[in-house]
Design a protein around this motif. Structure first.
Motif, PDB file in Angstrom:
ATOM      1  N   ALA A 244      11.016  24.983  19.758  1.00  0.00           N
ATOM      2  CA  ALA A 244      12.156  26.227  19.490  1.00  0.00           C
ATOM      3  C   ALA A 244      12.076  27.388  19.290  1.00  0.00           C
ATOM      4  CB  ALA A 244      12.038  25.744  17.824  1.00  0.00           C
ATOM      5  N   ILE A 245      10.523  27.975  19.119  1.00  0.00           N
ATOM      6  CA  ILE A 245      10.469  29.581  19.333  1.00  0.00           C
ATOM      7  C   ILE A 245      10.443  29.979  20.724  1.00  0.00           C
ATOM      8  CG2 ILE A 245       8.065  30.623  18.524  1.00  0.00           C
ATOM      9  CD1 ILE A 245       7.242  28.765  16.744  1.00  0.00           C
ATOM     10  N   GLU A 246       9.775  28.059  21.365  1.00  0.00           N
ATOM     11  CA  GLU A 246       9.484  29.781  23.328  1.00  0.00           C
ATOM     12  C   GLU A 246      11.394  29.846  23.584  1.00  0.00           C
ATOM     13  OE1 GLU A 246       8.030  27.964  27.436  1.00  0.00           O
ATOM     14  OE2 GLU A 246       8.741  26.737  26.104  1.00  0.00           O
ATOM     15  N   LYS A 247      12.483  28.798  22.304  1.00  0.00           N
ATOM     16  CA  LYS A 247      13.653  28.275  22.875  1.00  0.00           C
ATOM     17  C   LYS A 247      14.065  30.243  22.515  1.00  0.00           C
ATOM     18  CE  LYS A 247      14.405  23.936  24.894  1.00  0.00           C
ATOM     19  NZ  LYS A 247      15.193  22.594  24.673  1.00  0.00           N
ATOM     20  N   GLY A 248      13.546  30.327  21.405  1.00  0.00           N
ATOM     21  CA  GLY A 248      14.029  31.479  20.624  1.00  0.00           C
ATOM     22  C   GLY A 248      15.119  30.337  19.486  1.00  0.00           C
ATOM     23  N   ASP A 249      14.755  29.408  19.049  1.00  0.00           N
ATOM     24  CA  ASP A 249      16.288  28.836  18.507  1.00  0.00           C
ATOM     25  C   ASP A 249      16.186  28.831  16.696  1.00  0.00           C
ATOM     26  OD1 ASP A 249      17.838  26.623  17.314  1.00  0.00           O
ATOM     27  OD2 ASP A 249      17.632  25.059  18.514  1.00  0.00           O
ATOM     28  N   ALA A 250      16.732  30.055  16.217  1.00  0.00           N
ATOM     29  CA  ALA A 250      16.494  30.758  15.529  1.00  0.00           C
ATOM     30  C   ALA A 250      17.826  29.483  14.234  1.00  0.00           C
ATOM     31  CB  ALA A 250      18.321  31.747  15.387  1.00  0.00           C
ATOM     32  N   LYS A 251      18.576  29.152  14.602  1.00  0.00           N
ATOM     33  CA  LYS A 251      19.352  27.853  14.023  1.00  0.00           C
ATOM     34  C   LYS A 251      18.209  26.666  13.291  1.00  0.00           C
ATOM     35  CE  LYS A 251      23.229  24.568  13.245  1.00  0.00           C
ATOM     36  NZ  LYS A 251      22.976  23.374  13.644  1.00  0.00           N
ATOM     37  N   TRP A 252      17.800  25.963  13.968  1.00  0.00           N
ATOM     38  CA  TRP A 252      16.420  24.608  14.484  1.00  0.00           C
ATOM     39  C   TRP A 252      15.456  24.712  13.093  1.00  0.00           C
ATOM     40  CZ3 TRP A 252      11.806  23.709  14.836  1.00  0.00           C
ATOM     41  CH2 TRP A 252      11.010  22.410  14.811  1.00  0.00           C
ATOM     42  N   LEU A 253      14.918  26.437  13.759  1.00  0.00           N
ATOM     43  CA  LEU A 253      13.704  27.256  12.875  1.00  0.00           C
ATOM     44  C   LEU A 253      14.496  27.463  11.246  1.00  0.00           C
ATOM     45  CD1 LEU A 253      12.453  29.690  15.597  1.00  0.00           C
ATOM     46  CD2 LEU A 253      11.293  27.610  14.844  1.00  0.00           C
ATOM     47  N   CYS A 254      15.057  27.751  10.972  1.00  0.00           N
ATOM     48  CA  CYS A 254      15.739  28.283  10.140  1.00  0.00           C
ATOM     49  C   CYS A 254      16.356  26.517   9.371  1.00  0.00           C
ATOM     50  CB  CYS A 254      17.048  28.909   9.605  1.00  0.00           C
ATOM     51  SG  CYS A 254      17.472  29.967   8.491  1.00  0.00           S
ATOM     52  N   GLU A 255      16.604  25.763   9.648  1.00  0.00           N
ATOM     53  CA  GLU A 255      16.692  24.673   8.987  1.00  0.00           C
ATOM     54  C   GLU A 255      15.577  23.816   8.784  1.00  0.00           C
ATOM     55  OE1 GLU A 255      19.428  22.517  11.854  1.00  0.00           O
ATOM     56  OE2 GLU A 255      20.807  23.358  11.362  1.00  0.00           O
ATOM     57  N   THR A 256      14.837  23.786   9.538  1.00  0.00           N
ATOM     58  CA  THR A 256      13.571  23.424   9.262  1.00  0.00           C
ATOM     59  C   THR A 256      12.271  23.919   8.000  1.00  0.00           C
ATOM     60  OG1 THR A 256      12.759  22.535  11.395  1.00  0.00           O
ATOM     61  CG2 THR A 256      11.027  22.194  10.819  1.00  0.00           C
ATOM     62  N   PHE A 257      12.574  24.892   8.256  1.00  0.00           N
ATOM     63  CA  PHE A 257      11.734  25.848   7.228  1.00  0.00           C
ATOM     64  C   PHE A 257      12.851  25.408   5.616  1.00  0.00           C
ATOM     65  CE2 PHE A 257      10.365  28.992  10.195  1.00  0.00           C
ATOM     66  CZ  PHE A 257       9.903  28.184  10.606  1.00  0.00           C
ATOM     67  N   THR A 258      14.060  25.370   5.614  1.00  0.00           N
ATOM     68  CA  THR A 258      14.819  25.652   3.966  1.00  0.00           C
ATOM     69  C   THR A 258      14.214  24.139   3.699  1.00  0.00           C
ATOM     70  OG1 THR A 258      16.366  27.172   4.992  1.00  0.00           O
ATOM     71  CG2 THR A 258      17.087  25.646   3.883  1.00  0.00           C
ATOM     72  N   ARG A 259      14.104  22.844   4.950  1.00  0.00           N
ATOM     73  CA  ARG A 259      13.767  21.487   4.506  1.00  0.00           C
ATOM     74  C   ARG A 259      12.781  21.314   3.539  1.00  0.00           C
ATOM     75  NH1 ARG A 259      15.876  19.364   8.994  1.00  0.00           N
ATOM     76  NH2 ARG A 259      13.542  18.872  10.061  1.00  0.00           N
ATOM     77  N   ALA A 260      11.441  22.079   4.935  1.00  0.00           N
ATOM     78  CA  ALA A 260      10.445  22.328   3.901  1.00  0.00           C
ATOM     79  C   ALA A 260       9.855  22.626   2.504  1.00  0.00           C
ATOM     80  CB  ALA A 260       9.058  22.736   4.593  1.00  0.00           C
ATOM     81  N   LYS A 261      11.003  24.058   2.963  1.00  0.00           N
ATOM     82  CA  LYS A 261      10.911  25.009   1.743  1.00  0.00           C
ATOM     83  C   LYS A 261      11.163  23.516   0.147  1.00  0.00           C
ATOM     84  CE  LYS A 261      12.719  28.638  -0.885  1.00  0.00           C
ATOM     85  NZ  LYS A 261      11.343  29.048  -1.856  1.00  0.00           N
ATOM     86  N   HIS A 262      12.800  23.298   0.496  1.00  0.00           N
ATOM     87  CA  HIS A 262      12.947  22.343  -0.801  1.00  0.00           C
ATOM     88  C   HIS A 262      12.421  21.279  -1.469  1.00  0.00           C
ATOM     89  CE1 HIS A 262      17.343  23.714   0.752  1.00  0.00           C
ATOM     90  NE2 HIS A 262      17.052  24.553  -0.317  1.00  0.00           N
ATOM     91  N   ALA A 263      11.744  20.506   0.120  1.00  0.00           N
ATOM     92  CA  ALA A 263      11.080  19.660  -0.509  1.00  0.00           C
ATOM     93  C   ALA A 263      10.124  19.887  -1.168  1.00  0.00           C
ATOM     94  CB  ALA A 263      10.559  18.838   0.969  1.00  0.00           C
ATOM     95  N   ARG A 264       9.287  21.056  -0.980  1.00  0.00           N
ATOM     96  CA  ARG A 264       7.816  21.800  -1.377  1.00  0.00           C
ATOM     97  C   ARG A 264       8.357  22.438  -2.822  1.00  0.00           C
ATOM     98  NH1 ARG A 264       4.338  22.204  -3.251  1.00  0.00           N
ATOM     99  NH2 ARG A 264       2.001  22.848  -2.956  1.00  0.00           N
ATOM    100  N   ASP A 265       9.067  23.481  -3.196  1.00  0.00           N
ATOM    101  CA  ASP A 265       9.671  23.044  -3.972  1.00  0.00           C
ATOM    102  C   ASP A 265       9.731  22.190  -5.220  1.00  0.00           C
ATOM    103  OD1 ASP A 265      10.046  26.263  -3.411  1.00  0.00           O
ATOM    104  OD2 ASP A 265      12.208  26.180  -3.348  1.00  0.00           O
TER     105      ASP A 265
END
Length: 271
Positions: A244-265
């Motif tokens: 995702a980083i290599e492709k510059g897939d901002a949508k995938w990165l944001c969705e993944t980080f948001t899902r992880a953040k909610h779980a960690r919260d």
């Protein structure tokens, strides 16, 4: 555990047995144990409860020595981070007395080792998992549960298989990641500059890499199958992140980080 049970007033005499005479003497001087023995048969003579707190790779040897000298009324339990291999070793070593063995694992600890690092309140409101087998004696199970509750813990039960599968993800995998990250950094030519410019995120992520290497070597080998499953899944997920980083897939990165953040919260609220 010795400190917690002494503070709770639930023990009469605590006898320590271990590999190092120096550590045992320090435990006596600190008041953690009442006396020390350098012979396992002498240590368990007349014991009501025997707690095995050794690396899981040493469990079979200890249990084989314990089997022939196990006192009639004694209950045996352990604090190992892997349960399947420990239960198998106990069943082989104790024979008909296996019913008096209750496998356990406190989900608590620090990266520090040794009696000087022990804390009497370590188990307060922390989970302890017991993994009784079908033949486990009900009285033995009740006594181990009562001991942990006296130490302040909240006791749960799982099958050994479920325990090892779950802990491979929740405990064993994070330790592997911390060791690998720390080792990767120190193998860099400019590792000193990396460490000098590290912040809290690096410290938090690698804290458990200060844990006992022998203990974690044994855990890797004892829980090999479940840990490999977790490592392979993480490897695949890390590959997806790199892609995702290599492709510059901002949508995938944001969705993944948001899902992880909610779980960690949500986990933050638990603590």
């Amino acid at each position: 555990m010795a400190r917690a049970l002494r503070d709770a007033g639930t023990v009469r005499e605590i006898i320590g047995y271990g590999r190092s005479v120096g550590n045992l003497q320090q435990a006596v001087e600190l008041g953690v144990i009442d006396r020390a023995e350098v012979s396992l048969p002498d240590a368990v003579l007349g014991a009501d409860m025997i707690v095995l707190a050794v690396p899981v790779g040493n469990m079979a040897e200890i249990l084989n020595t314990l089997g022939p000298v196990l006192p009639e009324r004694a209950v045996v339990t352990d604090v190992g981070s892997v349960k399947g291999s420990v239960i198998a070793a106990a069943r082989a070593a104790l024979g008909p007395r296996f019913a008096r063995f209750v496998a356990g694992h406190p989900i608590a600890g620090t990266e520090q080792s040794g009696v000087a690092a022990s804390l009497p309140d370590l188990f307060q409101r922390r989970r302890v998992i017991l993994t009784p087998e079908p033949e486990t004696d009900a009285d033995a199970l009740a006594r181990v549960r009562a001991m942990w509750e006296a130490a302040g813990a909240q006791v749960a039960t799982l099958t050994a298989e479920d325990h090892d599968r779950i802990l491979a993800v929740s405990s064993h995998l994070p330790h592997m990641l911390a060791y690998c990250l720390m080792d990767m950094v120190v193998r860099h030519d400019d590792y000193r500059a990396i460490l000098e410019n590290s912040a809290g995120s690096f410290s938090d992520t690698t804290r458990v890499a200060a844990s006992d290497p022998v203990m974690w070597r044994d855990i890797c080998l004892a829980n090999r199958d479940a840990l490999l499953d977790a490592l392979r899944q993480y490897h695949a997920d890390l590959g997806a992140l790199a892609e995702a980083i290599e492709k510059g897939d901002a949508k995938w990165l944001c969705e993944t980080f948001t899902r992880a953040k909610h779980a960690r919260d949500g986990l933050n609220k638990k603590f």
